[in-house]
Enzyme design. Structure first.
Site, mmCIF file in Angstrom:
data_model
loop_
_atom_site.group_PDB
_atom_site.id
_atom_site.type_symbol
_atom_site.label_atom_id
_atom_site.label_comp_id
_atom_site.label_asym_id
_atom_site.label_seq_id
_atom_site.Cartn_x
_atom_site.Cartn_y
_atom_site.Cartn_z
ATOM 1 N N ASN A 35 0.823 -1.219 0.000
ATOM 2 C CA ASN A 35 0.000 0.000 0.000
ATOM 3 C C ASN A 35 0.856 1.269 0.000
ATOM 4 O O ASN A 35 0.323 2.380 -0.065
ATOM 5 C CB ASN A 35 -0.989 0.008 1.175
ATOM 6 C CG ASN A 35 -0.320 0.114 2.538
ATOM 7 O OD1 ASN A 35 0.890 0.333 2.653
ATOM 8 N ND2 ASN A 35 -1.116 -0.034 3.585
ATOM 9 N N ASP A 59 -3.821 -2.935 -0.616
ATOM 10 C CA ASP A 59 -3.727 -3.256 0.804
ATOM 11 C C ASP A 59 -4.139 -4.707 1.050
ATOM 12 O O ASP A 59 -5.146 -5.157 0.497
ATOM 13 C CB ASP A 59 -4.657 -2.298 1.578
ATOM 14 C CG ASP A 59 -4.372 -2.261 3.063
ATOM 15 O OD1 ASP A 59 -4.482 -3.314 3.713
ATOM 16 O OD2 ASP A 59 -4.061 -1.167 3.571
ATOM 17 N N ALA A 80 4.001 -8.027 4.669
ATOM 18 C CA ALA A 80 3.160 -6.896 5.101
ATOM 19 C C ALA A 80 2.705 -7.096 6.541
ATOM 20 O O ALA A 80 2.142 -8.136 6.896
ATOM 21 C CB ALA A 80 1.961 -6.758 4.171
ATOM 22 N N SER A 122 8.075 -14.172 13.694
ATOM 23 C CA SER A 122 8.911 -13.366 14.580
ATOM 24 C C SER A 122 9.329 -14.156 15.802
ATOM 25 O O SER A 122 8.572 -14.998 16.308
ATOM 26 C CB SER A 122 8.125 -12.130 15.023
ATOM 27 O OG SER A 122 8.785 -11.452 16.074
ATOM 28 N N TYR A 146 0.718 -7.826 17.919
ATOM 29 C CA TYR A 146 1.640 -8.181 16.828
ATOM 30 C C TYR A 146 2.134 -9.614 16.996
ATOM 31 O O TYR A 146 2.066 -10.434 16.072
ATOM 32 C CB TYR A 146 2.829 -7.214 16.847
ATOM 33 C CG TYR A 146 3.982 -7.593 15.950
ATOM 34 C CD1 TYR A 146 4.026 -7.162 14.622
ATOM 35 C CD2 TYR A 146 5.034 -8.375 16.426
ATOM 36 C CE1 TYR A 146 5.101 -7.498 13.798
ATOM 37 C CE2 TYR A 146 6.109 -8.718 15.607
ATOM 38 C CZ TYR A 146 6.133 -8.280 14.304
ATOM 39 O OH TYR A 146 7.184 -8.625 13.490
ATOM 40 N N LYS A 150 1.404 -13.142 14.793
ATOM 41 C CA LYS A 150 2.445 -13.960 14.155
ATOM 42 C C LYS A 150 2.259 -15.434 14.501
ATOM 43 O O LYS A 150 2.374 -16.312 13.643
ATOM 44 C CB LYS A 150 3.838 -13.482 14.575
ATOM 45 C CG LYS A 150 4.209 -12.094 14.056
ATOM 46 C CD LYS A 150 4.256 -12.040 12.543
ATOM 47 C CE LYS A 150 4.737 -10.703 12.030
ATOM 48 N NZ LYS A 150 4.723 -10.621 10.555
ATOM 49 N N ASN A 175 16.448 -10.180 15.788
ATOM 50 C CA ASN A 175 16.540 -8.716 15.769
ATOM 51 C C ASN A 175 17.282 -8.225 14.530
ATOM 52 O O ASN A 175 18.488 -8.032 14.554
ATOM 53 C CB ASN A 175 17.205 -8.229 17.050
ATOM 54 C CG ASN A 175 16.523 -8.789 18.290
ATOM 55 O OD1 ASN A 175 17.111 -9.569 19.021
ATOM 56 N ND2 ASN A 175 15.279 -8.434 18.507
ATOM 57 N N ILE A 206 22.835 3.474 29.877
ATOM 58 C CA ILE A 206 22.313 2.113 29.891
ATOM 59 C C ILE A 206 21.639 1.854 31.230
ATOM 60 O O ILE A 206 22.213 2.122 32.288
ATOM 61 C CB ILE A 206 23.453 1.095 29.667
ATOM 62 C CG1 ILE A 206 24.112 1.322 28.298
ATOM 63 C CG2 ILE A 206 22.936 -0.332 29.788
ATOM 64 C CD1 ILE A 206 25.367 0.499 28.084
ATOM 65 N N ARG A 271 19.026 0.898 38.249
ATOM 66 C CA ARG A 271 17.576 0.742 38.395
ATOM 67 C C ARG A 271 17.229 -0.715 38.125
ATOM 68 O O ARG A 271 17.987 -1.421 37.467
ATOM 69 C CB ARG A 271 16.804 1.688 37.473
ATOM 70 C CG ARG A 271 16.843 1.355 36.005
ATOM 71 C CD ARG A 271 15.972 2.307 35.196
ATOM 72 N NE ARG A 271 16.360 3.693 35.359
ATOM 73 C CZ ARG A 271 15.967 4.673 34.559
ATOM 74 N NH1 ARG A 271 15.175 4.404 33.546
ATOM 75 N NH2 ARG A 271 16.347 5.907 34.758
#
Length: 311
Positions: A35, A59, A80, A122, A146, A150, A175, A206, A271
């Site tokens: 799209n 789409d 997509a 994923s 998400y 998957k 990743n 960090i 932390r």
């Protein structure tokens, strides 16, 4: 013989634009279905000029459009999707595109009798892993719309395999990073933030001890895995695509500092941090696809920094 045609949804995006040149080298015709909401139109136009690439600007949410556009395709790659961050902010759109879109593409592929469908799944389907490295047969615990879509996509592929004989492979990407990626991308925001700070002479900050880790896989290696999955003898499997190495955030900062030739030292902010670690078991990718990564995280990140400095 006429050329085989690969129908690739989301083909104008980051990963798709790395896969398409590899397919052209193998003499496939390419039909991009996108799209163009986030697609790279300039790059797509360059590919169209080769004469072996066409763009269908539609789409995946519209099943009739997907079905019609797929006519004559011999292979399908389904990229997509809506990103993790966006799926949390807007679950409705995420379910619409990721769930309905998945089904539209898979159903059309089954109806058209394509030779193979490759689905971009994923590593997020695992949730927080109970052990490393993460194996395809481990328990799945997807946490966001998400990730849930998957996992559901993999289950849907199984349905169309059983009912209509669809041949598929679902690649669980870890990743992914590399040239051409949008700087706000979920997994690379930390890379880009570190690079920007180090270039400005500021120390990367960090949280905690920086023990959180990711399995960074270069997009060049990942693109090869997609082509392997399209042509492999083995099928109907989820397959991890990563390096098998977990790189901590502290290590990543050191790699980038060295690549930039800086003498800053990371600042660790005390932390409580939920330390999640990721590393893929890539035995199945080696055995089924005949694939393994070739670019180390040090090589890939150094090249990324070099490219950033040249821009």
């Amino acid at each position: 013989m006429s050329k085989k045609t690969v129908f690739i949804t989301g083909g104008a995006g980051f990963i798709g634009l790395h896969v398409i040149p590899l397919l052209l080298e193998k003499d496939y015709q390419i039909r991009i279905f996108d799209n163009m909401a986030r697609g790279d139109r300039a790059r797509v136009n360059e590919l169209i000029a080769t004469g072996d690439v066409e763009l269908v600007e539609q789409d995946v949410r519209y099943g009739g459009g997907v079905h019609n556009a797929m006519k004559g395709a011999t292979h399908v790659i389904h990229f997509a999707t809506v990103s993790i961050n966006k799926s949390i902010a807007d679950p409705y759109e995420s379910i619409d595109i990721n769930m309905v879109g998945n089904n539209n593409v898979f159903a059309a592929a089954a109806d058209h009798g394509v030779e193979r469908l490759v689905f971009a799944s994923s590593a997020s389907v695992y949730g927080d892993p109970k052990r490393l490295p993460m194996h395809e047969d481990d328990e799945l615990n997807p946490l966001t719309p998400y990730c849930i879509s998957k996992r559901a996509g993999e289950d849907l592929l199984g349905f169309y395999q059983r009912t209509k004989g669809l041949s598929w492979n679902a690649l669980r990407f870890f990743n992914v990073y590399g040239p051409g990626q949008k700087i706000e991308a979920y997994y690379t925001s930390v890379i880009n933030t570190f690079i920007q700070r180090i270039r400005a002479g500021q120390a990367p900050t960090i949280d905690g001890k920086g023990e959180q880790s990711m399995d960074f896989i270069h997009v060049t290696d990942l693109a090869r895995s997609v082509v392997c999955a399209l042509e492999s003898e083995g099928d109907n499997l989820p397959i991890n695509i990563g390096t098998g190495i977990d790189t901590s955030i502290a290590t990543l900062a050191r790699i980038l500092i060295d690549a930039l030739g800086s003498d800053v030292e990371p600042i660790f902010v005390p932390r409580d941090v939920l330390v999640s670690r990721r590393a893929a078991d890539i035995t199945r990718a080696r055995e089924v696809l005949g694939w393994e990564p070739t670019i180390t995280v040090e090589e890939g990140m150094t090249a990324l920094v070099k490219a950033a400095l040249e821009q």
